[in-house]
Design a protein around this motif. Structure first.
Motif, PDB file in Angstrom:
ATOM      1  N   GLY A  73      -1.252   0.545 -11.254  1.00  0.00           N
ATOM      2  CA  GLY A  73      -1.178  -0.806 -10.722  1.00  0.00           C
ATOM      3  C   GLY A  73      -2.383  -1.626 -11.131  1.00  0.00           C
ATOM      4  O   GLY A  73      -3.499  -1.108 -11.206  1.00  0.00           O
ATOM      5  N   CYS A  74      -2.145  -2.890 -11.400  1.00  0.00           N
ATOM      6  CA  CYS A  74      -3.218  -3.793 -11.831  1.00  0.00           C
ATOM      7  C   CYS A  74      -3.624  -4.793 -10.752  1.00  0.00           C
ATOM      8  O   CYS A  74      -4.613  -5.494 -10.915  1.00  0.00           O
ATOM      9  CB  CYS A  74      -2.787  -4.552 -13.083  1.00  0.00           C
ATOM     10  SG  CYS A  74      -2.503  -3.488 -14.517  1.00  0.00           S
ATOM     11  N   LEU A  75      -2.867  -4.872  -9.666  1.00  0.00           N
ATOM     12  CA  LEU A  75      -3.230  -5.755  -8.573  1.00  0.00           C
ATOM     13  C   LEU A  75      -4.106  -4.995  -7.582  1.00  0.00           C
ATOM     14  O   LEU A  75      -4.030  -3.774  -7.479  1.00  0.00           O
ATOM     15  CB  LEU A  75      -1.978  -6.277  -7.859  1.00  0.00           C
ATOM     16  CG  LEU A  75      -0.948  -7.006  -8.726  1.00  0.00           C
ATOM     17  CD1 LEU A  75       0.218  -7.466  -7.861  1.00  0.00           C
ATOM     18  CD2 LEU A  75      -1.572  -8.177  -9.458  1.00  0.00           C
ATOM     19  N   GLU A  76      -4.906  -5.708  -6.840  1.00  0.00           N
ATOM     20  CA  GLU A  76      -5.774  -5.081  -5.843  1.00  0.00           C
ATOM     21  C   GLU A  76      -5.103  -5.083  -4.471  1.00  0.00           C
ATOM     22  O   GLU A  76      -5.763  -5.226  -3.445  1.00  0.00           O
ATOM     23  CB  GLU A  76      -7.114  -5.818  -5.796  1.00  0.00           C
ATOM     24  CG  GLU A  76      -7.883  -5.745  -7.111  1.00  0.00           C
ATOM     25  CD  GLU A  76      -9.204  -6.481  -7.056  1.00  0.00           C
ATOM     26  OE1 GLU A  76      -9.579  -6.922  -5.947  1.00  0.00           O
ATOM     27  OE2 GLU A  76      -9.843  -6.624  -8.103  1.00  0.00           O
ATOM     28  N   ALA A  77      -3.801  -4.874  -4.464  1.00  0.00           N
ATOM     29  CA  ALA A  77      -3.038  -4.994  -3.231  1.00  0.00           C
ATOM     30  C   ALA A  77      -3.334  -3.875  -2.248  1.00  0.00           C
ATOM     31  O   ALA A  77      -3.478  -4.112  -1.051  1.00  0.00           O
ATOM     32  CB  ALA A  77      -1.539  -5.037  -3.558  1.00  0.00           C
ATOM     33  N   TYR A  78      -3.407  -2.653  -2.756  1.00  0.00           N
ATOM     34  CA  TYR A  78      -3.718  -1.528  -1.884  1.00  0.00           C
ATOM     35  C   TYR A  78      -5.222  -1.299  -1.863  1.00  0.00           C
ATOM     36  O   TYR A  78      -5.868  -1.288  -2.905  1.00  0.00           O
ATOM     37  CB  TYR A  78      -3.017  -0.254  -2.369  1.00  0.00           C
ATOM     38  CG  TYR A  78      -1.525  -0.310  -2.198  1.00  0.00           C
ATOM     39  CD1 TYR A  78      -0.936  -0.092  -0.962  1.00  0.00           C
ATOM     40  CD2 TYR A  78      -0.691  -0.591  -3.275  1.00  0.00           C
ATOM     41  CE1 TYR A  78       0.435  -0.155  -0.796  1.00  0.00           C
ATOM     42  CE2 TYR A  78       0.672  -0.653  -3.127  1.00  0.00           C
ATOM     43  CZ  TYR A  78       1.232  -0.430  -1.882  1.00  0.00           C
ATOM     44  OH  TYR A  78       2.593  -0.507  -1.730  1.00  0.00           O
ATOM     45  N   LYS A  79      -5.760  -1.099  -0.667  1.00  0.00           N
ATOM     46  CA  LYS A  79      -7.201  -0.923  -0.530  1.00  0.00           C
ATOM     47  C   LYS A  79      -7.625   0.416  -1.136  1.00  0.00           C
ATOM     48  O   LYS A  79      -7.050   1.453  -0.827  1.00  0.00           O
ATOM     49  CB  LYS A  79      -7.598  -1.000   0.946  1.00  0.00           C
ATOM     50  CG  LYS A  79      -7.334  -2.371   1.573  1.00  0.00           C
ATOM     51  CD  LYS A  79      -7.723  -2.408   3.039  1.00  0.00           C
ATOM     52  CE  LYS A  79      -7.446  -3.775   3.645  1.00  0.00           C
ATOM     53  NZ  LYS A  79      -7.799  -3.834   5.085  1.00  0.00           N
ATOM     54  N   GLU A  80      -8.635   0.342  -2.005  1.00  0.00           N
ATOM     55  CA  GLU A  80      -9.188   1.517  -2.679  1.00  0.00           C
ATOM     56  C   GLU A  80      -8.142   2.220  -3.544  1.00  0.00           C
ATOM     57  O   GLU A  80      -8.173   3.442  -3.706  1.00  0.00           O
ATOM     58  CB  GLU A  80      -9.800   2.487  -1.668  1.00  0.00           C
ATOM     59  CG  GLU A  80     -10.937   1.873  -0.861  1.00  0.00           C
ATOM     60  CD  GLU A  80     -11.549   2.848   0.124  1.00  0.00           C
ATOM     61  OE1 GLU A  80     -11.062   3.984   0.241  1.00  0.00           O
ATOM     62  OE2 GLU A  80     -12.539   2.458   0.780  1.00  0.00           O
ATOM     63  N   ARG A  81      -7.228   1.467  -4.113  1.00  0.00           N
ATOM     64  CA  ARG A  81      -6.201   2.064  -4.955  1.00  0.00           C
ATOM     65  C   ARG A  81      -6.813   2.584  -6.249  1.00  0.00           C
ATOM     66  O   ARG A  81      -7.848   2.104  -6.718  1.00  0.00           O
ATOM     67  CB  ARG A  81      -5.098   1.063  -5.267  1.00  0.00           C
ATOM     68  CG  ARG A  81      -5.422   0.054  -6.360  1.00  0.00           C
ATOM     69  CD  ARG A  81      -4.231  -0.841  -6.689  1.00  0.00           C
ATOM     70  NE  ARG A  81      -3.062  -0.071  -7.025  1.00  0.00           N
ATOM     71  CZ  ARG A  81      -1.820  -0.570  -7.079  1.00  0.00           C
ATOM     72  NH1 ARG A  81      -1.618  -1.850  -6.826  1.00  0.00           N
ATOM     73  NH2 ARG A  81      -0.801   0.197  -7.380  1.00  0.00           N
TER      74      ARG A  81
END
Length: 256
Positions: free
Chosen positions: A195-203
């Motif tokens: 994933g390239c989005l920072e949607a999930y915290k600490e992904r």
């Protein structure tokens, strides 16, 4: 400017109410199924497939069609999906083991966060996402207390080691890989969602995946099922194909 920003935010939340939904796969680019069929045409034939984040078993069904002789270990923490998994894998159920757990770096228990999107009209897409991680858009619709197991421990208990490993974990890929060091020694091909989005915290980031898989002796083979956010065409993510550097799929070293 403040008013316009709030209006824009409200419009975005109305149209895209759930985490990372409404994304679109870019047409014309290779799919996971395409590339697995291509690998099969080159002689690749896994005996054991580990499907981590099996969801409703649809991907397992597709893989069985490509590699009908493979045994499949389906690993899924969401007990609400087990009936659908059984339905989708019933024709080849003798080749399927279902492990009722999430995967991680250490054994234990965690909360599986589930976000629902009631505006979707079918049960598959109504579950926008489930993850061991939190999301920047806020609290999950609900959560389940689930077991977490290391992939190495699962392999040992199942009595088989993966030739093909697939991870679809909504941002929690790196901890799972750290719990799969022995499995990766045996594995030839890995399909890992990025994933390239920072949607999930600490992904897990694409750079972290690249670095870890390089250390484990894998090379990037392809990028498939690339998805873009519709309202600004930002890259959401896709799936990396990694193969062992000594794999027959990498036997040709140059262009010709």
């Amino acid at each position: 400017m403040g008013i316009m920003r709030r209006i824009a935010g409200k419009i975005k939340r109305t149209i895209f109410p759930s985490p990372e939904v409404q994304v679109r796969i870019q047409p014309g680019l290779p799919s996971c199924e395409d590339r697995l069929k291509h690998a099969a045409s080159l002689g690749y034939s896994p005996g054991v497939v580990f499907d981590c984040g099996a969801f409703i078993g649809r991907w397992a069904r597709e893989v069985h069609q490509i590699f009908p002789g493979a045994n499949l270990v389906l690993i899924e923490p969401n007990s609400e999906l087990y009936a659908r998994i059984a339905e989708n894998t019933q024709p080849f159920s003798s080749q399927v083991q279902l492990i009722e757990a999430a995967v991680g770096e250490q054994d234990g228990r965690m909360q599986l966060n589930i976000w629902e999107n009631p505006k979707h009209g079918n049960e598959t897409t109504a579950l926008a996402a489930s993850s061991l991680l939190d999301h920047v858009q806020g609290q999950a619709t609900r959560s389940l207390d689930v077991a977490v197991k290391r992939i190495d421990d699962i392999a040992q208990q199942a009595g088989c080691w993966p030739d093909l490993l697939k991870l679809d974990l909504q941002g929690a890929e790196l901890p799972a890989l750290k719990g799969a060091v022995k499995a990766l020694e045996n594995c030839e091909l890995c399909i890992i969602e990025f994933g390239c989005l920072e949607a999930y915290k600490e992904r897990t980031t694409p750079a972290e995946l690249m670095s870890f898989m390089d250390e484990m002796g894998f090379a990037l083979y392809d990028i498939v099922d690339v998805r873009y956010r519709p309202y600004d065409k930002a890259l959401v993510g896709g799936d990396f194909f990694f193969v062992k550097r000594n794999s027959a799929l990498k036997s040709h070293k140059d262009y010709f």
